[in-house]
Write a protein that holds these residues in place. Structure first.
Motif, PDB file in Angstrom:
ATOM      1  N   PRO A 193      72.525  42.985  -3.112  1.00 27.64           N
ATOM      2  CA  PRO A 193      71.384  42.122  -2.803  1.00 27.64           C
ATOM      3  C   PRO A 193      70.207  42.352  -3.731  1.00 27.64           C
ATOM      4  N   GLY A 194      70.068  43.576  -4.261  1.00 23.51           N
ATOM      5  CA  GLY A 194      68.973  43.854  -5.181  1.00 23.51           C
ATOM      6  C   GLY A 194      69.042  42.984  -6.411  1.00 23.51           C
ATOM      7  N   SER A 203      63.597  41.944  -7.358  1.00 17.33           N
ATOM      8  CA  SER A 203      62.323  41.822  -8.066  1.00 17.33           C
ATOM      9  C   SER A 203      61.335  40.981  -7.275  1.00 17.33           C
ATOM     10  N   PHE A 204      61.807  39.921  -6.616  1.00 18.03           N
ATOM     11  CA  PHE A 204      60.903  39.082  -5.823  1.00 18.03           C
ATOM     12  C   PHE A 204      60.373  39.840  -4.607  1.00 18.03           C
ATOM     13  N   LEU A 205      61.253  40.585  -3.932  1.00 18.72           N
ATOM     14  CA  LEU A 205      60.827  41.309  -2.741  1.00 18.72           C
ATOM     15  C   LEU A 205      59.850  42.424  -3.090  1.00 18.72           C
ATOM     16  N   SER A 206      59.982  42.995  -4.285  1.00 17.50           N
ATOM     17  CA  SER A 206      59.085  44.071  -4.694  1.00 17.50           C
ATOM     18  C   SER A 206      57.767  43.548  -5.244  1.00 17.50           C
ATOM     19  N   LEU A 207      57.818  42.449  -6.007  1.00 15.33           N
ATOM     20  CA  LEU A 207      56.649  42.017  -6.769  1.00 15.33           C
ATOM     21  C   LEU A 207      55.997  40.742  -6.246  1.00 15.33           C
ATOM     22  N   GLY A 263      59.862  32.936  -4.863  1.00 18.83           N
ATOM     23  CA  GLY A 263      59.093  32.426  -5.985  1.00 18.83           C
ATOM     24  C   GLY A 263      58.045  33.416  -6.469  1.00 18.83           C
ATOM     25  N   ALA A 264      57.554  33.177  -7.672  1.00 21.60           N
ATOM     26  CA  ALA A 264      56.458  33.955  -8.247  1.00 21.60           C
ATOM     27  C   ALA A 264      55.433  32.963  -8.768  1.00 21.60           C
ATOM     28  N   LEU A 265      54.202  33.058  -8.274  1.00 21.36           N
ATOM     29  CA  LEU A 265      53.162  32.087  -8.620  1.00 21.36           C
ATOM     30  C   LEU A 265      52.863  32.116 -10.117  1.00 21.36           C
ATOM     31  N   HIS A 266      52.640  33.301 -10.668  1.00 21.10           N
ATOM     32  CA  HIS A 266      52.364  33.449 -12.105  1.00 21.10           C
ATOM     33  C   HIS A 266      53.578  34.109 -12.755  1.00 21.10           C
ATOM     34  N   ALA A 267      54.479  33.284 -13.248  1.00 21.92           N
ATOM     35  CA  ALA A 267      55.764  33.782 -13.742  1.00 21.92           C
ATOM     36  C   ALA A 267      55.600  34.730 -14.925  1.00 21.92           C
ATOM     37  N   ARG A 309      58.192  42.894 -14.051  1.00 22.14           N
ATOM     38  CA  ARG A 309      59.603  43.167 -13.770  1.00 22.14           C
ATOM     39  C   ARG A 309      60.233  43.991 -14.886  1.00 22.14           C
ATOM     40  N   ASP A 310      59.973  43.587 -16.133  1.00 27.39           N
ATOM     41  CA  ASP A 310      60.618  44.256 -17.266  1.00 27.39           C
ATOM     42  C   ASP A 310      60.021  45.634 -17.546  1.00 27.39           C
ATOM     43  N   SER A 311      58.723  45.814 -17.265  1.00 21.98           N
ATOM     44  CA  SER A 311      58.080  47.077 -17.614  1.00 21.98           C
ATOM     45  C   SER A 311      58.170  48.138 -16.521  1.00 21.98           C
ATOM     46  N   SER A 312      58.252  47.732 -15.254  1.00 23.16           N
ATOM     47  CA  SER A 312      58.243  48.734 -14.179  1.00 23.16           C
ATOM     48  C   SER A 312      59.427  48.609 -13.231  1.00 23.16           C
ATOM     49  N   TRP A 313      59.710  47.392 -12.744  1.00 20.99           N
ATOM     50  CA  TRP A 313      60.767  47.261 -11.738  1.00 20.99           C
ATOM     51  C   TRP A 313      62.151  47.544 -12.321  1.00 20.99           C
TER      52      TRP A 313
END
Length: 348
Positions: free
Chosen positions: A201-202, A207-211, A231-235, A242-246
């Motif tokens: 599921p991750g 990434s959406f559930l975390s960020l 969704g992410a308001l500011h993609a 997502r790429d730098s931390s998650w």
């Protein structure tokens, strides 16, 4: 058979083209008021406006009950009406059911926001873009009401009496259960046999559930969670984070060798999920981000055959993004993922 009260409800939903019955009028009044007064939500109990927040929540509960009543009527009507009457009236009742699922989830979402923004509406649509009656008036009240292409879809050839609930993701939700039961195509029997099953599921929602959990919606049927919209308001900022931390944290949690040491059952699915985290994600071109600043992702379980429920998922997510200022969305789909391509194509 349908009760007298259910028949009265049906008549009030479809009273006259420019004059609504009592139930439909109450629905519209609640929805207009809740949308206009959503700034009173999320205030601390000690604030001067605390009574305003309590009033808002009280009316929101009344609106939810009316929506649930109309959705139950759809289910009962499909189960009990004669075939001729069913096929005459079902398209209209199905449309209203789908619209109320989206409107109900949107109101619940407004109630979950601690910081609210003005709801943005587009310019007035051409007359042909909207249908009349209760459906058209509810459509006009959603932030995406002028996007007429979102609101037309032919009804199913075989009506289903399945009851659905659409709501925002709640803090009490067990994230793994939602993702497993609603969003993963791996059989439920696999869950107990994979020692690190959260990797699956991750991949879909992590990434959406975390960020960006505030833009995540869950679709439920009588069997439990069966779909999601995220969704992410500011993609652009979301993808950078997502790429730098998650992603680095997730790669550390699920090393590449995990995909080769699991049980035989479902090994391919686990290996694919782990490898997904260790691939470098494709960059989104800047022209896309400028024109479509928000990112969306949707999915339903195979048992969800009613495209109306999927469309309601899309409507409530797009309404939430639009209400906070988004002017366009995009989704990322692999050209080899026939299932996702088919899903989005059916949504139009």
């Amino acid at each position: 058979p349908l009760t007298l009260e259910e028949v009265r409800t049906l008549v009030e939903l479809f009273y006259l083209p420019y004059h609504h019955g009592a139930l439909a009028q109450e629905l519209l009044e609640h929805f207009r008021w809740l949308r206009a007064n959503s700034l009173s939500v999320g205030v601390p109990a000690t604030a001067p406006d605390a009574c305003g927040g309590a009033r808002w929540r009280g009316r929101a509960q009344s609106f939810q009950r009316l929506c649930a009543r109309a959705c139950r009527l759809h289910s009962r009507f499909v189960s009990t009406a004669g075939r001729a009457l069913l096929y005459d009236l079902h398209p209209y009742l199905w449309d209203i059911r789908n619209m109320l699922l989206a409107a109900s989830a949107f109101v619940l979402w407004l109630g979950c926001q601690s910081i609210t923004a003005p709801i943005l509406l587009g310019r007035d649509a051409e007359p042909w873009a909207r249908r009349g009656g209760l459906f058209g008036e509810l459509q006009a009240l959603l932030p995406v009401g002028n996007s007429c292409d979102l609101f037309y879809h032919p009804p199913p050839l075989f009506p289903s009496s399945q009851l659905y609930l659409l709501r925002p993701l709640l803090p009490l939700d067990k994230v793994g259960a939602v993702a497993w039961r609603g969003c993963s195509e791996v059989s439920q029997g696999l869950q107990a046999q994979l020692s690190r099953a959260p990797a699956l599921p991750g991949r879909l929602l992590g990434s959406f559930l975390s960020l960006s959990p505030e833009y995540t919606f869950v679709l439920e049927d009588e069997g439990g969670p069966c779909g999601y919209a995220a969704g992410a308001l500011h993609a652009e900022g979301f993808l950078q984070q997502r790429d730098s931390s998650w992603l680095p944290a997730t790669r550390h949690k699920y090393p590449p060798e995990l995909g080769t040491g699991g049980p035989a059952l479902g090994q391919d699915a686990l290996e694919e999920a782990v490898l997904f985290f260790h691939r470098e994600p494709l960059a989104v071109p800047q022209p896309v981000l400028r024109r479509f600043p928000s990112l969306v992702q949707l999915g339903t379980a195979p048992r969800v055959l009613d495209v109306g429920a999927s469309r309601s998922l899309a409507l409530c997510l797009l309404s939430a993004l639009r209400a906070n200022g988004s002017r366009g969305v995009f989704c990322q789909v692999s050209d080899a993922d026939r299932q996702q391509l088919s899903f989005y194509s059916k949504l139009g």
